[in-house]
Write a protein that holds these residues in place. Sequence first.
Motif, PDB file in Angstrom:
ATOM      1  N   LEU A  50       0.862  -1.128   0.019  1.00 18.44           N
ATOM      2  CA  LEU A  50      -0.053  -0.044   0.034  1.00 18.44           C
ATOM      3  C   LEU A  50       0.910   1.214  -0.095  1.00 18.44           C
ATOM      4  N   ILE A  51       2.004   1.394   0.765  1.00 14.97           N
ATOM      5  CA  ILE A  51       2.952   2.237   0.850  1.00 14.97           C
ATOM      6  C   ILE A  51       3.390   2.400  -0.745  1.00 14.97           C
ATOM      7  N   SER A  52       3.947   1.508  -1.296  1.00 15.34           N
ATOM      8  CA  SER A  52       4.542   1.503  -2.652  1.00 15.34           C
ATOM      9  C   SER A  52       3.275   2.016  -3.700  1.00 15.34           C
ATOM     10  N   ARG A  53       2.197   1.775  -3.359  1.00 11.93           N
ATOM     11  CA  ARG A  53       1.149   1.872  -4.334  1.00 11.93           C
ATOM     12  C   ARG A  53       0.993   0.969  -5.205  1.00 11.93           C
ATOM     13  N   TYR A  54       1.728  -0.444  -4.955  1.00  9.48           N
ATOM     14  CA  TYR A  54       1.426  -1.528  -5.686  1.00  9.48           C
ATOM     15  C   TYR A  54      -0.269  -1.833  -5.475  1.00  9.48           C
ATOM     16  N   GLU A  55      -0.667  -1.714  -4.333  1.00  9.11           N
ATOM     17  CA  GLU A  55      -2.166  -1.957  -4.030  1.00  9.11           C
ATOM     18  C   GLU A  55      -2.755  -0.432  -3.740  1.00  9.11           C
ATOM     19  N   GLN A  56      -3.904  -0.298  -4.031  1.00 10.51           N
ATOM     20  CA  GLN A  56      -4.852   0.841  -3.503  1.00 10.51           C
ATOM     21  C   GLN A  56      -5.650   0.397  -2.471  1.00 10.51           C
ATOM     22  N   PRO A  57      -5.750   1.355  -1.434  1.00 13.24           N
ATOM     23  CA  PRO A  57      -6.349   0.627  -0.116  1.00 13.24           C
ATOM     24  C   PRO A  57      -8.044   0.718  -0.301  1.00 13.24           C
ATOM     25  N   SER A  58      -8.651  -0.255   0.071  1.00 11.82           N
ATOM     26  CA  SER A  58     -10.048  -0.346  -0.040  1.00 11.82           C
ATOM     27  C   SER A  58     -10.633   0.980   0.450  1.00 11.82           C
ATOM     28  N   SER A  59     -10.254   1.361   1.532  1.00 12.20           N
ATOM     29  CA  SER A  59     -10.639   2.734   2.272  1.00 12.20           C
ATOM     30  C   SER A  59      -9.468   3.231   3.008  1.00 12.20           C
ATOM     31  N   GLY A  60      -9.637   4.628   3.251  1.00 14.13           N
ATOM     32  CA  GLY A  60      -8.669   5.275   3.926  1.00 14.13           C
ATOM     33  C   GLY A  60      -7.596   6.100   2.540  1.00 14.13           C
ATOM     34  N   THR A  61      -6.431   6.709   3.443  1.00 17.21           N
ATOM     35  CA  THR A  61      -5.620   7.198   2.356  1.00 17.21           C
ATOM     36  C   THR A  61      -4.107   7.144   2.768  1.00 17.21           C
ATOM     37  N   VAL A  62      -3.218   6.817   1.635  1.00 12.96           N
ATOM     38  CA  VAL A  62      -1.819   6.903   1.843  1.00 12.96           C
ATOM     39  C   VAL A  62      -1.175   8.023   1.059  1.00 12.96           C
ATOM     40  N   GLU A  63      -0.455   8.735   1.889  1.00 13.18           N
ATOM     41  CA  GLU A  63       0.402   9.877   1.300  1.00 13.18           C
ATOM     42  C   GLU A  63       1.950   9.638   1.367  1.00 13.18           C
ATOM     43  N   THR A  64       2.806   9.553   0.387  1.00 12.25           N
ATOM     44  CA  THR A  64       4.285   9.412   0.652  1.00 12.25           C
ATOM     45  C   THR A  64       4.732  10.714  -0.240  1.00 12.25           C
ATOM     46  N   ILE A  65       5.978  10.926   0.168  1.00 13.67           N
ATOM     47  CA  ILE A  65       6.982  11.862  -0.435  1.00 13.67           C
ATOM     48  C   ILE A  65       8.151  11.426  -0.735  1.00 13.67           C
ATOM     49  N   GLY A  66       8.501  11.468  -1.986  1.00  6.39           N
ATOM     50  CA  GLY A  66       9.988  11.154  -2.315  1.00  6.39           C
ATOM     51  C   GLY A  66       9.984   9.970  -2.866  1.00  6.39           C
ATOM     52  N   ALA A  67      11.225   9.517  -3.511  1.00  6.67           N
ATOM     53  CA  ALA A  67      11.401   8.149  -4.357  1.00  6.67           C
ATOM     54  C   ALA A  67      11.502   7.102  -3.299  1.00  6.67           C
ATOM     55  N   ILE A  68      10.827   6.187  -3.791  1.00  5.52           N
ATOM     56  CA  ILE A  68      10.614   4.872  -3.069  1.00  5.52           C
ATOM     57  C   ILE A  68      11.592   3.774  -3.663  1.00  5.52           C
TER      58      ILE A  68
END
Length: 251
Positions: A50-68
């Motif tokens: 979820l953090i890498s955005r390989y999966e999208q959460p069913s609910s809620g939000t994931v925010e990241t800043i910068g290169a992973i």
Amino acid sequence: MNAKPIHLSHVSHDFGSVRVLDDVTLTVRSGEFVAVVGPSGCGKSTLLNLISRYEQPSSGTVETIGAIRQVYQQDSLFPWLTVADNIRLGMRSVSPEAREQQLFELLTLIGQQDFAEHYPHQLSGGMRQRVELARALAGHADILLMDEPFSALDYQARLRMRRELVRLLQSCPCTVVFVTHDLEEAAQLADRIIVLSERPSRIQCELAIELPRPRDVTHPLVVDAVSQMLSELGLREDQTAACSIDSKHNL
Ligand SMILES: Nc1ncnc2c1ncn2[C@@H]1O[C@H](COP(=O)(O)OP(=O)(O)OP(=O)(O)O)[C@@H](O)[C@H]1O
């Protein structure tokens, strides 16, 4: 680097009718090393996905800043490329002029400068994991997601790799989320340990360990942290021992 490179707010995730993660809220500070432990199948890898955005959460939000960048348990070096070429793959964002200098620095940092032209099958498991780490850190990652990166190694090699990781992060600082089954590893490496519950997983508790690294596995705070994680996971034979670690329950 931003002050909050990772922020998950009320994240839940289902696979079909199975709820894996349930209302997880987590903020990781810049440069922080967070370890995630929990029962098998509770959703630790899903959290990283979820953090890498390989999966999208069913609910809620994931925010990241910068290169992973990610490092996995299975070594994912390309077998047909040399050590140097595998690391160069991580350097696509680096200018051609700076690339060879950085490659040399990384090879020196992981102690593999004599193996630049070797192929992965000519290296030991520990050497391959070092090259993986160098590839992940090449090109200046802001966030490093590590999924049981040392679990295929024997105990002594794991101890060496932990020390090596600490050293590498001193040279190439970044924010780390590190999934592991190895409670000692979590206690030796992390600033903060997130203990997930059985599925549907919630954050059961957080343990902060304020101890400089490198940390000896026999340090009382490391031993205490392992003891507390065992208690949280219901794995203690003797549930009576007190614990001095600063912990926060989120249940
Ligand atoms: N793509 C998927 N489709 C369906 N179910 C999945 C998928 N990925 C994971 N799961 C299920 O979600 C649950 C959590 O899996 P995950 O790999 O995140 O757990 P984990 O805590 O990392 O496990 P382990 O500790 O055994 O490595 C498991 O029951 C798994 O079978």
